[in-house]
Write an enzyme that holds these catalytic residues in place. Structure first.
Site, PDB file in Angstrom:
ATOM      1  N   ASP A  54      34.137  37.009  45.457  1.00  0.00           N
ATOM      2  CA  ASP A  54      33.108  35.945  45.588  1.00  0.00           C
ATOM      3  C   ASP A  54      33.409  34.947  46.691  1.00  0.00           C
ATOM      4  O   ASP A  54      32.956  33.806  46.617  1.00  0.00           O
ATOM      5  CB  ASP A  54      32.964  35.104  44.294  1.00  0.00           C
TER       6      ASP A  54
ATOM      7  N   ASP B  11      29.910  38.158  32.419  1.00  0.00           N
ATOM      8  CA  ASP B  11      29.820  37.613  33.784  1.00  0.00           C
ATOM      9  C   ASP B  11      29.391  36.153  33.777  1.00  0.00           C
ATOM     10  O   ASP B  11      29.509  35.477  34.807  1.00  0.00           O
ATOM     11  CB  ASP B  11      28.777  38.398  34.593  1.00  0.00           C
TER      12      ASP B  11
HETATM   13  C1  BGC Z   1      35.430  34.889  35.124  1.00  0.00           C
HETATM   14  C2  BGC Z   1      36.904  34.888  34.795  1.00  0.00           C
HETATM   15  C3  BGC Z   1      37.283  36.197  34.114  1.00  0.00           C
HETATM   16  C4  BGC Z   1      36.817  37.373  34.944  1.00  0.00           C
HETATM   17  C5  BGC Z   1      37.112  38.702  34.294  1.00  0.00           C
HETATM   18  C6  BGC Z   1      35.052  36.107  35.904  1.00  0.00           C
HETATM   19  O1  BGC Z   1      33.675  36.153  36.078  1.00  0.00           O
HETATM   20  O2  BGC Z   1      35.098  33.726  35.831  1.00  0.00           O
HETATM   21  O3  BGC Z   1      37.202  33.828  33.952  1.00  0.00           O
HETATM   22  O4  BGC Z   1      38.663  36.269  33.922  1.00  0.00           O
HETATM   23  O5  BGC Z   1      35.431  37.276  35.202  1.00  0.00           O
HETATM   24  O6  BGC Z   1      36.352  38.921  33.167  1.00  0.00           O
END
Ligand code: BGC
Length: 459
Positions: A172, A397
């Protein structure tokens, strides 16, 4: 450049040996024992080749507790260091050392890869809200000293020198500086800020330099996915920017083992029923099918292989390899097309035949209808180091509505199934599942759908 790479590695080996000798000397009350530090092997070309991959016991237990989950609970998934507190472990959860110790025990003397996601840049996820992160746009100093440095110290511990440590560097981030900045109509103020202050580039360079100095760490930079940088306007400029970031903060290109595509996204690995060069009634689908909309690629494998070449052109070593996150891009189940769409129009043909059933390629949050993709495997195709499950299936997500929290998680309406979209998904519905918890939290209903819609199907 090569000499420099050699020096860095040699330096890191001697640093480790020194640290280890000191630790032994201290442990022995000042007497240096005649115990050699574990030798660190030279980096191999593809760390996944001939190696097992770490199974995260925390994810595995959650998966095993779900109906049908035991079929995949022994699959390797990545460990996300998604905030400073994750280094020590959040709540009762395992910290980085716990995972590395467990990895050493899983390795049992064999080669083993452990996959870590480095995900905590200042002003994180500037084009969305669900994973905004804890560090403000200008907190690059904290990123270095409270996040990257402590992780690097742990990874350099001689106790872990026998592991192959794969780091997925900052999803990202960099592609946002190409696609979501002024003067594009998709610009956000936050991405403009991160471009102007340079902290994504500085931070990525810093992470690469620190981890690259550790001889058994393999850095893979996040390279978005075909539905993000597969367009000509984004493809070359992203490669150029990645080369710039890989040479920032004292890093060199040789700190990069490769790149990863599709992390936490849903792009199909291969679209079996149409190809980018197809025409329908004399009309090129690339230009006339709304789903493709002038993209150069229709799936992740073709994109990843082509982007690898472009990265080499941008200066990266010709030995770089790609990873593809296949955790949730299977698109199987009852609704999966079994052949090409009708040749009545480019849209009918592509929409009837595509296995990626999102409402729009730009949708990214908890996509309804998705399934588990290819199981993790080393070297599946030319140029591809591995298919890997980086986003742990079953972890959300983002929340479907606002949920107060102290994890740096915002509410992004792309996770709200009633949302009618924005310029980045061309005002399509979000396609998100309802009742989702905060990003990273366990989302049982999504896990069960992923299992049901697995492709290849589960045995
Ligand atoms: C979240 C994290 C998480 C990761 C894996 C991301 O979208 O912000 O907190 O560890 O996804 O699930």
């Amino acid at each position: 450049m090569r000499l420099d790479a050699f020096r860095r590695r040699a330096w890191s080996r001697s640093r480790r040996a020194l640290v280890s000798a000191t630790a032994l000397a201290l442990a022995a009350g000042g007497m240096v024992l005649a115990v050699a530090a574990p030798a660190s092997a030279a980096r191999v070309d593809n760390p996944y080749a001939g190696a097992e991959v770490y199974v995260n016991p925390e994810w595995s237990a959650k998966a095993a507790a779900e109906p049908g989950g035991s079929a995949i609970a022994d699959q390797p998934t990545a460990v996300w260091l998604d905030r400073i507190a994750a280094i020590e472990g959040v709540g009762d959860g395992m910290g980085l050392r716990d995972h590395l110790d467990e990895a050493v025990s899983q390795a049992a003397g064999q080669e083993l890869v452990i996959q870590l996601v480095i995900y905590n840049l200042p002003g994180r996820d500037c084009s969305a809200l669900a994973s905004n992160g804890e560090l403000k746009a200008d907190e690059i100093g904290r990123y270095k000293t409270e996040y990257i440095d402590p992780i690097a110290d742990i990874l350099a511990d001689p106790a872990y020198a026998g592991l192959r440590i794969v780091t997925v560097i900052e999803i990202d981030s960099l592609p946002n500086l190409v696609t979501n900045v002024t003067p594009r109509e998709t610009a956000t103020a936050e991405c403009d800020t991160m471009k102007t202050n340079g902290n994504y580039v500085t931070g990525v360079g810093y992470a690469l330099a620190q981890f690259g100095a550790i001889g058994n760490v393999y850095n893979y930079i996040d390279a978005g996915h075909h539905g993000w940088i597969g367009w000509d306007d984004n493809f070359g400029p992203s490669a150029t920017l990645f080369a710039q970031a890989a040479t920032a903060s004292g890093s060199t290109l040789s700190n990069v083992t490769g790149f990863i595509t599709n992390t936490a996204n849903y792009g199909a690995l291969k679209e079996p029923y149409f190809a980018i060069g197809d025409t329908v009634n004399g009309q090129a689908v690339r230009e006339h099918a709304k789903w493709i909309d002038w993209n150069r690629y229709v799936d992740e494998l073709s994109f990843a292989q082509a982007f690898r070449q472009r990265l080499v052109q941008a200066g990266f070593d010709s030995s770089i390899g790609m990873l593809i996150d296949t955790s949730r891009n299977g698109w199987g189940g009852a609704d999966r097309p079994t052949g090409p769409g009708p040749r009545t129009s480019p849209d009918a043909y592509v929409d009837g035949g595509r296995t990626d059933r999102r409402l729009h390629l730009g949708n990214w949050c908890n996509q309804a209808g998705a399934g588990l993709g290819e199981r993790p495997v080393a070297a599946p195709e030319p140029g591809i180091d591995a298919y890997a499950w980086i986003k742990p299936p079953g972890e959300s997500d983002g929340s479907s509505e606002f949920i107060d929290n102290d994890e740096g998680k915002g509410f992004d309406r792309m996770c709200d199934p009633t949302y009618e979209g924005n310029v980045r998904n061309q005002y399509n519905m979000s396609g998100a599942l309802p009742n989702a918890p905060l990003s990273g939290h366990w989302f049982s209903a999504q896990f069960q759908e992923l299992v049901r819609n697995a492709n290849p199907p589960l045995q």
